[in-house]
Design a protein around this motif. Structure first.
Motif, PDB file in Angstrom:
ATOM      1  N   ALA A 236       0.831  -1.203   0.000  1.00 21.51           N
ATOM      2  CA  ALA A 236       0.000   0.000   0.000  1.00 21.51           C
ATOM      3  C   ALA A 236       0.865   1.253   0.000  1.00 21.51           C
ATOM      4  N   GLN A 237       1.900   1.274   0.820  1.00 15.94           N
ATOM      5  CA  GLN A 237       2.772   2.445   0.906  1.00 15.94           C
ATOM      6  C   GLN A 237       3.556   2.651  -0.381  1.00 15.94           C
ATOM      7  N   ALA A 238       4.038   1.568  -0.988  1.00 12.83           N
ATOM      8  CA  ALA A 238       4.768   1.693  -2.250  1.00 12.83           C
ATOM      9  C   ALA A 238       3.858   2.193  -3.361  1.00 12.83           C
ATOM     10  N   PHE A 239       2.631   1.689  -3.408  1.00  9.47           N
ATOM     11  CA  PHE A 239       1.683   2.129  -4.431  1.00  9.47           C
ATOM     12  C   PHE A 239       1.343   3.609  -4.259  1.00  9.47           C
ATOM     13  N   ALA A 240       1.154   4.030  -3.016  1.00  2.98           N
ATOM     14  CA  ALA A 240       0.815   5.435  -2.757  1.00  2.98           C
ATOM     15  C   ALA A 240       1.933   6.368  -3.192  1.00  2.98           C
ATOM     16  N   ARG A 241       3.176   5.938  -3.066  1.00  5.22           N
ATOM     17  CA  ARG A 241       4.329   6.788  -3.367  1.00  5.22           C
ATOM     18  C   ARG A 241       4.806   6.651  -4.811  1.00  5.22           C
ATOM     19  N   ALA A 242       4.286   5.679  -5.526  1.00  9.59           N
ATOM     20  CA  ALA A 242       4.766   5.421  -6.883  1.00  9.59           C
ATOM     21  C   ALA A 242       4.374   6.549  -7.826  1.00  9.59           C
ATOM     22  N   PRO A 243       5.258   6.922  -8.758  1.00  7.66           N
ATOM     23  CA  PRO A 243       4.879   7.890  -9.799  1.00  7.66           C
ATOM     24  C   PRO A 243       3.673   7.382 -10.574  1.00  7.66           C
ATOM     25  N   ARG A 329       4.671 -19.219 -11.141  1.00  4.72           N
ATOM     26  CA  ARG A 329       4.214 -20.160 -12.158  1.00  4.72           C
ATOM     27  C   ARG A 329       3.330 -19.484 -13.193  1.00  4.72           C
ATOM     28  N   LEU A 330       2.476 -18.581 -12.763  1.00  3.07           N
ATOM     29  CA  LEU A 330       1.644 -17.855 -13.714  1.00  3.07           C
ATOM     30  C   LEU A 330       2.471 -16.876 -14.540  1.00  3.07           C
ATOM     31  N   SER A 331       3.490 -16.287 -13.918  1.00  2.00           N
ATOM     32  CA  SER A 331       4.377 -15.381 -14.642  1.00  2.00           C
ATOM     33  C   SER A 331       5.151 -16.121 -15.723  1.00  2.00           C
ATOM     34  N   GLU A 332       5.579 -17.328 -15.409  1.00  2.00           N
ATOM     35  CA  GLU A 332       6.314 -18.125 -16.389  1.00  2.00           C
ATOM     36  C   GLU A 332       5.468 -18.427 -17.621  1.00  2.00           C
ATOM     37  N   ARG A 333       4.152 -18.461 -17.459  1.00  2.00           N
ATOM     38  CA  ARG A 333       3.250 -18.712 -18.592  1.00  2.00           C
ATOM     39  C   ARG A 333       2.779 -17.425 -19.249  1.00  2.00           C
ATOM     40  N   GLY A 334       3.270 -16.276 -18.758  1.00  5.40           N
ATOM     41  CA  GLY A 334       2.922 -15.002 -19.361  1.00  5.40           C
ATOM     42  C   GLY A 334       1.561 -14.467 -18.976  1.00  5.40           C
ATOM     43  N   ALA A 335       0.932 -15.063 -17.951  1.00  3.70           N
ATOM     44  CA  ALA A 335      -0.416 -14.628 -17.557  1.00  3.70           C
ATOM     45  C   ALA A 335      -0.383 -13.367 -16.701  1.00  3.70           C
ATOM     46  N   VAL A 336       0.664 -13.192 -15.913  1.00  5.81           N
ATOM     47  CA  VAL A 336       0.829 -12.023 -15.045  1.00  5.81           C
ATOM     48  C   VAL A 336       2.313 -11.680 -15.018  1.00  5.81           C
ATOM     49  N   ASP A 337       2.629 -10.507 -14.470  1.00  9.21           N
ATOM     50  CA  ASP A 337       3.996 -10.192 -14.088  1.00  9.21           C
ATOM     51  C   ASP A 337       4.110 -10.409 -12.587  1.00  9.21           C
ATOM     52  N   ASP A 338       5.313 -10.672 -12.098  1.00  7.97           N
ATOM     53  CA  ASP A 338       5.473 -10.862 -10.657  1.00  7.97           C
ATOM     54  C   ASP A 338       6.691 -10.104 -10.163  1.00  7.97           C
ATOM     55  N   LEU A 339       6.637  -9.709  -8.901  1.00  9.21           N
ATOM     56  CA  LEU A 339       7.711  -8.954  -8.272  1.00  9.21           C
ATOM     57  C   LEU A 339       7.844  -9.426  -6.835  1.00  9.21           C
ATOM     58  N   HIS A 340       9.035  -9.874  -6.467  1.00 13.85           N
ATOM     59  CA  HIS A 340       9.275 -10.299  -5.087  1.00 13.85           C
ATOM     60  C   HIS A 340       9.179  -9.079  -4.185  1.00 13.85           C
ATOM     61  N   PRO A 341       8.519  -9.179  -3.024  1.00 11.44           N
ATOM     62  CA  PRO A 341       8.375  -7.999  -2.162  1.00 11.44           C
ATOM     63  C   PRO A 341       9.695  -7.412  -1.689  1.00 11.44           C
ATOM     64  N   ALA A 342      10.768  -8.218  -1.669  1.00 11.52           N
ATOM     65  CA  ALA A 342      12.071  -7.687  -1.285  1.00 11.52           C
ATOM     66  C   ALA A 342      12.588  -6.684  -2.305  1.00 11.52           C
ATOM     67  N   ASP A 343      12.085  -6.758  -3.540  1.00 10.37           N
ATOM     68  CA  ASP A 343      12.524  -5.858  -4.608  1.00 10.37           C
ATOM     69  C   ASP A 343      11.569  -4.687  -4.826  1.00 10.37           C
ATOM     70  N   LEU A 344      10.532  -4.603  -4.005  1.00  9.25           N
ATOM     71  CA  LEU A 344       9.496  -3.595  -4.207  1.00  9.25           C
ATOM     72  C   LEU A 344       9.983  -2.203  -3.814  1.00  9.25           C
ATOM     73  N   THR A 345       9.875  -1.255  -4.757  1.00  7.42           N
ATOM     74  CA  THR A 345      10.141   0.157  -4.485  1.00  7.42           C
ATOM     75  C   THR A 345       9.086   0.991  -5.206  1.00  7.42           C
ATOM     76  N   PRO A 346       8.797   2.194  -4.726  1.00  9.14           N
ATOM     77  CA  PRO A 346       7.858   3.059  -5.446  1.00  9.14           C
ATOM     78  C   PRO A 346       8.296   3.342  -6.879  1.00  9.14           C
ATOM     79  N   ALA A 347       9.593   3.546  -7.085  1.00 16.60           N
ATOM     80  CA  ALA A 347      10.085   3.859  -8.430  1.00 16.60           C
ATOM     81  C   ALA A 347       9.854   2.692  -9.382  1.00 16.60           C
ATOM     82  N   LEU A 348      10.163   1.489  -8.930  1.00 19.22           N
ATOM     83  CA  LEU A 348       9.981   0.321  -9.784  1.00 19.22           C
ATOM     84  C   LEU A 348       8.501   0.108 -10.069  1.00 19.22           C
TER      85      LEU A 348
END
Length: 390
Positions: A236-243, A329-348
């Motif tokens: 929630a905080q990352a989404f609020a701060r994201a460009p 597994r869904l990302s590997e099939r191209g159904a969604v994108d995925d991001l590990h929470p350890a890599d989560l930043t507002p900029a990304l």
């Protein structure tokens, strides 16, 4: 909400019960409410949903469906449990729930019962009811998500909960709510061949879910869904701060369990952010959004798979790896994108939103999303069998 039967299809005239232990989030409840509508459409006369989530009052109930709310139990961040509202020790609350479940289910006398995820119920609370229902001829089905945990952990839990023994003793079938080409639960949990024959892969409970008339936000918007919200503060905080993509409004659906202090702080610090605590039909909003960011709970992801909106899943990784495994597994099939929470930043997150909002909308293909239809057919067969046996 349309739950009518297919034209020309006669009612089976049976009763259905659906149990979920509901110790974290709203996923078990939302899944059982959606299933209750599907089973009514398949010909069941009425359905009773047994839940520990008091938030059930915020959802519309299909005709012929009612709810019994059990004393609540909550999961802590470390995976242990506590009473949600009572001061009694959790074991005392389980004992109370056990007695209520046996009395209620014996009185309701369902022809079919669908148990969500835990074959014996939370800490075995369903055992007396299961024995009583089996003695009266109730058809018993265990419903399982596509992914329970990382394979090693899922196998260990399967053994610790004596799931194989419970299936042999009580159950007629196991419905796996996923596509075996994406996730093979039998392999993940090392299900023994002696009970593997009970498993039926239904496809994701995605297409054909009940819909609600929920007006979406006005104008172009991006959407962030936290599920129940209990552990969604970082996203929630990352989404609020994201460009923000030009010309869009960020809309955050926190879920009822996000601490109110977090939501209040976000509202005060980000005036352009639209914060709502609940939406009874998130998929309806997702279809109108430019892009969606979400956590990786089963129901949220399943609903989004039935849309063509770009989706980024930022999964929970503890105390279970279930959401992480599903997202990968869904990302590997191209159904969604995925991001590990350890890599989560507002900029990304902002960069992904900007790129995703410009993508052409593409329906998701190559994944079985027709679980609701298939479950209806399976349930109808069980209800007809129960009627013949009766």
């Amino acid at each position: 909400m349309n739950i009518g039967r297919t034209p020309g299809e006669r009612a089976v005239n049976g009763r259905v019960a659906l149990y979920g232990h509901d110790t974290m989030g709203l996923g078990h409840l939302r899944r059982n409410l959606a299933l209750s509508a599907a089973l009514r459409a398949a010909g069941a006369r009425e359905a009773l949903v047994l839940t520990g989530a008091r938030e059930v009052g915020r959802f519309p109930l299909p005709p012929g469906v009612d709810v019994l709310v059990l004393p609540g139990i909550a999961k802590r961040d470390d995976g242990t449990y506590r009473s949600r509202r009572l001061t009694a020790p959790v074991d005392d609350v389980v004992a109370l729930r056990r007695d209520v479940l046996r009395s209620a289910l014996t009185a309701f006398a369902p022809d079919l019962m669908v148990v969500d995820k835990v074959a014996r119920g939370f800490r075995g609370e369903l055992e007396p009811a299961l024995r009583a229902l089996r003695d009266r001829g109730t058809r018993l089905v265990l419903g399982l998500r596509d992914v329970l945990d990382a394979p090693a952990a899922a196998t260990a839990e399967w053994r610790r909960l004596r799931t194989t023994e419970a299936l042999r003793e009580h159950y007629d079938e196991v419905w796996v709510y996923g596509d075996r080409r994406v996730s093979d639960l039998a392999a993940d949990c090392a299900v023994p061949p002696s009970v593997r024959r009970l498993l039926t892969y239904t496809g994701f409970l995605a297409a054909g879910r009940p819909t609600a008339d929920v007006p979406p936000p006005e104008g172009p918007f991006t959407l962030c869904l936290l599920g129940g919200g209990q552990d969604g503060a970082a996203l929630a905080q990352a989404f609020a701060r994201a460009p923000r993509p030009t010309g869009t409004t960020p809309v955050l659906v926190t879920g009822p369990h996000l601490p109110s202090t977090v939501a209040d702080t976000l509202r005060a610090a980000h005036p352009g952010l639209c914060v709502v605590d609940f939406c009874e039909d998130p998929a309806a909003w997702a279809r109108r959004a430019a892009a969606v960011v979400c956590m990786g709970g089963y129901n949220t992801v399943a609903e989004l798979l039935a849309t063509d909106v770009p989706v980024l899943v930022v999964p929970r990784v503890a105390p279970r790896a279930e959401q992480l495994v599903r997202a990968r597994r869904l990302s590997e099939r191209g159904a969604v994108d995925d991001l590990h929470p350890a890599d989560l930043t507002p900029a990304l997150l902002g960069a992904w939103l900007s790129e995703a909002a410009r993508r052409p909308r593409t329906p998701r293909t190559g994944i079985d999303l027709d679980g609701m239809t298939r479950v209806g057919r399976l349930a109808r067969a069980h209800l007809e069998e129960a009627r013949r046996a009766g």
